[in-house]
Design a protein around this motif. Structure first.
Motif, PDB file in Angstrom:
ATOM      1  N   LEU A   1      -6.761  53.145  68.907  1.00  0.00           N
ATOM      2  CA  LEU A   1      -6.497  51.777  68.448  1.00  0.00           C
ATOM      3  C   LEU A   1      -7.797  51.102  68.030  1.00  0.00           C
ATOM      4  N   GLU A   2      -8.849  51.316  68.799  1.00  0.00           N
ATOM      5  CA  GLU A   2     -10.156  50.757  68.432  1.00  0.00           C
ATOM      6  C   GLU A   2     -10.649  51.378  67.133  1.00  0.00           C
ATOM      7  N   PHE A   3     -10.464  52.698  66.993  1.00  0.00           N
ATOM      8  CA  PHE A   3     -10.874  53.404  65.784  1.00  0.00           C
ATOM      9  C   PHE A   3     -10.148  52.853  64.559  1.00  0.00           C
ATOM     10  N   ILE A   4      -8.834  52.675  64.650  1.00  0.00           N
ATOM     11  CA  ILE A   4      -8.048  52.178  63.520  1.00  0.00           C
ATOM     12  C   ILE A   4      -8.481  50.756  63.153  1.00  0.00           C
ATOM     13  N   GLY A   5      -8.684  49.920  64.173  1.00  0.00           N
ATOM     14  CA  GLY A   5      -9.107  48.548  63.911  1.00  0.00           C
ATOM     15  C   GLY A   5     -10.454  48.480  63.217  1.00  0.00           C
ATOM     16  N   ASN A   6     -11.413  49.277  63.678  1.00  0.00           N
ATOM     17  CA  ASN A   6     -12.738  49.281  63.061  1.00  0.00           C
ATOM     18  C   ASN A   6     -12.692  49.815  61.632  1.00  0.00           C
ATOM     19  N   ALA A   7     -11.898  50.898  61.419  1.00  0.00           N
ATOM     20  CA  ALA A   7     -11.798  51.465  60.075  1.00  0.00           C
ATOM     21  C   ALA A   7     -11.203  50.456  59.099  1.00  0.00           C
ATOM     22  N   SER A   8     -10.215  49.705  59.550  1.00  0.00           N
ATOM     23  CA  SER A   8      -9.582  48.718  58.683  1.00  0.00           C
ATOM     24  C   SER A   8     -10.535  47.582  58.339  1.00  0.00           C
ATOM     25  N   ARG A   9     -11.340  47.161  59.323  1.00  0.00           N
ATOM     26  CA  ARG A   9     -12.218  46.008  59.109  1.00  0.00           C
ATOM     27  C   ARG A   9     -13.497  46.365  58.357  1.00  0.00           C
TER      28      ARG A   9
ATOM     29  N   LYS B   1     -14.500  49.807  57.068  1.00  0.00           N
ATOM     30  CA  LYS B   1     -14.650  51.025  56.277  1.00  0.00           C
ATOM     31  C   LYS B   1     -13.712  51.081  55.081  1.00  0.00           C
ATOM     32  N   ASN B   2     -12.414  50.971  55.332  1.00  0.00           N
ATOM     33  CA  ASN B   2     -11.429  51.194  54.279  1.00  0.00           C
ATOM     34  C   ASN B   2     -11.330  49.999  53.338  1.00  0.00           C
ATOM     35  N   LEU B   3     -11.084  50.301  52.070  1.00  0.00           N
ATOM     36  CA  LEU B   3     -10.850  49.267  51.068  1.00  0.00           C
ATOM     37  C   LEU B   3      -9.351  49.103  50.846  1.00  0.00           C
ATOM     38  N   ALA B   4      -8.880  47.863  50.856  1.00  0.00           N
ATOM     39  CA  ALA B   4      -7.472  47.597  50.550  1.00  0.00           C
ATOM     40  C   ALA B   4      -7.290  47.636  49.038  1.00  0.00           C
ATOM     41  N   LEU B   5      -6.397  48.500  48.569  1.00  0.00           N
ATOM     42  CA  LEU B   5      -6.147  48.616  47.140  1.00  0.00           C
ATOM     43  C   LEU B   5      -5.001  47.701  46.728  1.00  0.00           C
ATOM     44  N   PRO B   6      -5.110  47.041  45.578  1.00  0.00           N
ATOM     45  CA  PRO B   6      -3.969  46.270  45.065  1.00  0.00           C
ATOM     46  C   PRO B   6      -2.776  47.207  44.867  1.00  0.00           C
ATOM     47  N   PRO B   7      -1.548  46.696  44.995  1.00  0.00           N
ATOM     48  CA  PRO B   7      -0.363  47.558  44.849  1.00  0.00           C
ATOM     49  C   PRO B   7      -0.350  48.371  43.563  1.00  0.00           C
ATOM     50  N   ALA B   8      -0.776  47.764  42.448  1.00  0.00           N
ATOM     51  CA  ALA B   8      -0.763  48.495  41.178  1.00  0.00           C
ATOM     52  C   ALA B   8      -1.730  49.676  41.215  1.00  0.00           C
TER      53      ALA B   8
ATOM     54  N   HIS C   1     -19.845  54.069  68.159  1.00  0.00           N
ATOM     55  CA  HIS C   1     -19.162  53.480  67.000  1.00  0.00           C
ATOM     56  C   HIS C   1     -17.971  54.352  66.636  1.00  0.00           C
ATOM     57  N   TYR C   2     -16.787  53.764  66.799  1.00  0.00           N
ATOM     58  CA  TYR C   2     -15.529  54.404  66.435  1.00  0.00           C
ATOM     59  C   TYR C   2     -15.120  53.871  65.058  1.00  0.00           C
ATOM     60  N   GLU C   3     -15.137  54.753  64.058  1.00  0.00           N
ATOM     61  CA  GLU C   3     -14.702  54.314  62.727  1.00  0.00           C
ATOM     62  C   GLU C   3     -14.481  55.534  61.851  1.00  0.00           C
TER      63      GLU C   3
END
Length: 516
Positions: free
Chosen positions: A226-234, A236-243, A514-516
């Protein structure tokens, strides 16, 4: 509703061709970052890890035991898994009612999908997810067909579904999205009456029992994923527009085959003949919606497309039935085979490292096609999938040069501290034959594994600056790792000799997690 009794020969041919293509490119540009990590995890088998469940490391350990320890040997199992995915696409198409030609079309589209060529090239849990999702969908389709025919699905079908879902969860938590999507599909379709039978609950119970050891591991380790997922979302990962996300779906599966899987989705959602399989169409939309809302990477949805392409095979057969002209039908048959085949081969160098790197760069530039960035890293000369196959030998060489500056006594006691699991895994895997000091890291499960018997008197530290390493009484740069095609953050890395940590290593270790 009719079902072919024999699987089309074209399905077996497509699976064999897929395997041959994967094996032809098996050496590639070099080991991929994550492969080093799975090797490390396979040497420390457990019921869980910070960033994934235990099945992929277990398969890797078995593969190393049977096939050997080379990267080439390790990649055989993911390649075979890719051929199995092709067979499953044909089996799903047959279950949905496709005849032999429709089965072959579905199998061919899966065999040459760029996303699958990439995922089946390397050791990772993603290659096995391409088996568990379609296999679960095949069982759901079979249950739906038997129910529509007035038969009571045997309890064994539900038992096998539970086993597949449970193993899928032990491979990757993404199976939760498939299970949730299928549950939504059942509830929102006429199939919800199945919930009044014991079958779904038996399947859920079996899946839960199989998954339970990993849940216990998570609980006893403070829920690190859960910590890993939260850190990756905040971070590391880029949110892509739906298109952009949908563009990546089309590109990853081959734009030429998009009409096939889109037609398959429409058929699942709207066709009267597809009513027994409606949950499969609804499940795709449910999973897609969740992924769009959670900044998921585009390839997370890849395991579902064998289902849609299989349904597209049904549509292809029915389109042929509507063609009165034999010439038109023949032209359609030729086009629906040749176009995916040719375009798949044209796109293959974007997913499989089959061209020399400089030629690949020119080829990709000529095509003008590339993946959208999904992480917050500066891009290099190559897309990240390929860039992460470069730089490891240069890193190990630099560490060896640094280690050569130590006295024999210092070298015997030294460890190498690095920033991420790719660097740690590369040093430990590639450097073991050179007698290099053991690498440690605060990244993901390396932090849980801890510093071992390191006493903090002598460390080789990769990365950063001398000023940043004020935890050392003395620090000196003695080597530097440079690479041309690797990710920029892996190039021009200094290697320092750090002597005498100012605090106990157990205390320092708490600060490097660091979990990410």
């Amino acid at each position: 509703m009719t079902q072919s009794t024999r699987l089309a020969a074209g399905v077996f041919a497509a699976a064999a061709a897929k395997l041959v293509l994967q094996l032809a490119a098996i050496r590639g540009y070099g080991p991929f970052r994550d492969e080093f990590y799975y090797i490390a995890c396979s040497e420390r088998l457990a019921f869980g890890y910070v960033d994934h469940p235990p099945l992929a490391p277990l398969i890797t350990a078995a593969s190393r035991l049977v096939l050997g320890d080379s990267i080439v040997a390790l990649r055989i199992v993911p390649a075979v898994a890719g051929a199995v995915t092709v067979l499953l696409a044909g089996l799903i198409a047959r279950e949905l009612g496709a005849r032999r030609f429709g089965q072959t079309v579905a199998a061919l589209c899966v065999a040459l999908a760029p996303q699958y060529l990439a995922l089946n090239h390397i050791v990772s849990m993603n290659a096995y997810e391409l088996v568990t999702w379609p296999l679960a969908a095949l069982l759901v389709a079979r249950i739906g067909r038997l129910t529509a025919e007035g038969q009571v699905p045997p309890l064994s079908a539900w038992v096998w579904l539970g086993i597949v879902v449970g193993l899928g969860l032990q491979n990757k938590l993404g199976m939760l999205f498939l299970a949730g999507g299928l549950a939504a599909g059942v509830v929102l379709s006429g199939a919800r009456r199945l919930l009044l039978t014991r079958g779904p609950w038996v399947a859920a119970a079996i899946a839960g029992v199989i998954f339970l050891p990993h849940v216990v591991w998570q609980a006893t380790h403070g829920w690190p994923t859960l910590e890993f997922i939260g850190n990756a979302s905040r971070f590391k990962n880029l949110a892509l527009p739906p298109a952009v996300f949908m563009r990546e779906q089309i590109l990853g599966m081959n734009p030429v085959t998009a009409p096939v899987w889109i037609a398959g989705l429409v058929w699942l959602l709207a066709a009267h003949a597809a009513r027994p399989f409606r949950p499969l169409g609804i499940a795709y939309l449910a999973i897609l919606l969740v992924f769009l809302l959670t900044a998921a990477k585009p390839y997370y949805l890849a395991p579902y497309y064998p289902v849609l392409l299989a349904a597209g095979g049904v549509v292809v057969d029915r389109a042929l039935d509507l063609m009165r002209s034999r010439r038109v039908a023949l032209a359609f048959r030729v086009a629906i085979i040749v176009l995916p085949l040719v375009s798949g081969l044209v796109l293959a160098p974007l997913a499989l490292p089959i061209l020399p790197v400089e030629r690949y760069i020119r080829y990709a530039a000529r095509l003008g096609i590339g993946p959208a960035p999904t992480e917050r890293h500066q891009p290099g000369l190559l897309p990240q999938f390929y860039a992460d196959m470069f730089g490891w030998q240069e890193l190990v060489d630099a560490v060896e040069r640094a280690a050569s500056t130590l006295t024999p006594d210092e070298r015997a006691k030294a460890v190498v501290y690095v920033n991420n699991y790719g660097e740690a895994g590369a040093i430990n895997y590639l450097g073991r034959r050179r007698g290099l000091p053991r690498a440690i890291s605060g990244h993901n499960n390396y932090w849980l594994w801890g510093p071992g018997d390191a006493d903090g008197r002598v460390l080789l530290i990769v990365g950063g600056t001398a000023e940043e390493h004020d935890e050392c009484a003395t620090v000196e740069e003695v080597a530097r790792a440079r690479c041309t095609y690797c990710m920029p953050y892996e190039s021009d890395l200094p290697v320092f000799v750090c002597r005498d940590l100012r605090a106990p290593i157990a205390e320092v270790w708490q600060a490097v997690k660091h979990y990410e």
